[in-house]
Enzyme design. Sequence first.
Site, short mmCIF file in Angstrom:
data_model
loop_
_atom_site.label_atom_id
_atom_site.label_comp_id
_atom_site.label_asym_id
_atom_site.label_seq_id
_atom_site.Cartn_x
_atom_site.Cartn_y
_atom_site.Cartn_z
N ILE A 103 0.86 -1.17 0.00
CA ILE A 103 0.00 0.00 0.00
C ILE A 103 0.90 1.23 0.00
O ILE A 103 1.76 1.38 0.87
CB ILE A 103 -0.93 0.03 1.23
CG1 ILE A 103 -1.76 -1.25 1.34
CG2 ILE A 103 -1.82 1.27 1.16
CD1 ILE A 103 -2.70 -1.49 0.18
N LYS A 104 0.71 2.12 -0.97
CA LYS A 104 1.52 3.33 -1.05
C LYS A 104 0.88 4.44 -0.22
O LYS A 104 -0.29 4.78 -0.41
CB LYS A 104 1.66 3.79 -2.50
CG LYS A 104 2.52 2.87 -3.35
CD LYS A 104 2.60 3.34 -4.79
CE LYS A 104 3.62 4.43 -4.96
NZ LYS A 104 3.84 4.75 -6.41
N ILE A 105 1.68 4.99 0.69
CA ILE A 105 1.25 6.10 1.53
C ILE A 105 2.25 7.24 1.34
O ILE A 105 3.46 7.03 1.47
CB ILE A 105 1.19 5.69 3.01
CG1 ILE A 105 0.10 4.63 3.22
CG2 ILE A 105 0.93 6.90 3.90
CD1 ILE A 105 0.01 4.13 4.65
#
Length: 374
Positions: free
Chosen positions: A141-143
């Site tokens: 998951i890209k944050i």
Amino acid sequence: MTVNDPLAALNAAGVSIWLDDLSRERLVSGSLADLIAHRRVVGVTTNPTIFAKAISNGAAYESQIHDLAVRGVAVDEALRTLTCSDVRAACDLLLPVYEATSGIDGRVSIEVEPRQARSTEVTIAEARALWWMVDRPNLYIKIPATPAGIPAIARCLAEGISINVTLIFSLARYEFVMESFLAGMEQARQAGLELSRIGSVASFFISRVDSAADALLDTIGGPEAAELRGRMATANARLAYQRYEAVFSSPRWHALRAAGANPMRPLWASTSTKDPAYKDTRYIVDLITPGVVITMPEATLRAVEDHGQVPEDSVRANYVDAERALARIQGAGIDYDALAAGLEDEGAAVFETAWEALRKQLSARLSSSLAKAP
């Protein structure tokens, strides 16, 4: 490794090659599978701009869009369904790589919805939702590494969600990112989670830094400013790796390593050159060092394969030169912190704009598909 095989040379130098692109067309045509089989691609990254381009131009989505329309699915959930479907399929394609590398590579990234990234709590909720929807062990998951994103990173890692931290431009922000990683992994260890299954990378952006710095240097003018063009991005990344080495040789990290954790690898993103005066492989060959990921669009990948000159290491022997280059650039009149903050804001705005345009277009396609339904 065969003679004149730059992609194999990258692997031999300890670099993982990830493709910075994904679309339904790549999946159904076998293009991605071919790059994995024959071009040493061992991971995939996506972002809102990539999906905006893929879905806006992709006829391969029509059938799924029609099904979503007749079910009355709202546009935001339809977007999550479309993007998660692509990412899930890419995860399945890369699962053998994930298993063969014990979870180091074979990863596919999907970004939290950019409009939500200004709130820590909403970012965490979005990350949980995407993690559940894709439901694959090799997902990232890209944050974004924004002030709201930093605490979300630690909390998601603490829950066992693997994270790709994106939009990193400054060394100070990178320090916060690594601290957040260590804190999150320590909490995961306290919770009894299996640390070896939790992965993370830190995406340091490259070419955008030079684009912004070069524009300012051109405004300043003069021989020294001209000589400093094209030096900030590489210097910045090299010093980021120096900080990575320091953090991931500390007693604090070794305690996590002993518990089964893998390091948060540096990832070089935005590696296509924007200035035609620069070699199209410069942000690859100038940043070779063990244990890093380099993401590339296919055009850059092909350029490296065709004429890349890959050294064994172009980072660790250049720390002093990098420090001098940054000092000279700041001495010439460039505010490093302001430039990095501007790039962070600009990057977030670009993704948000692309996503909003895609929402509007998909809303129209859902309505059009529903009108055509028998």
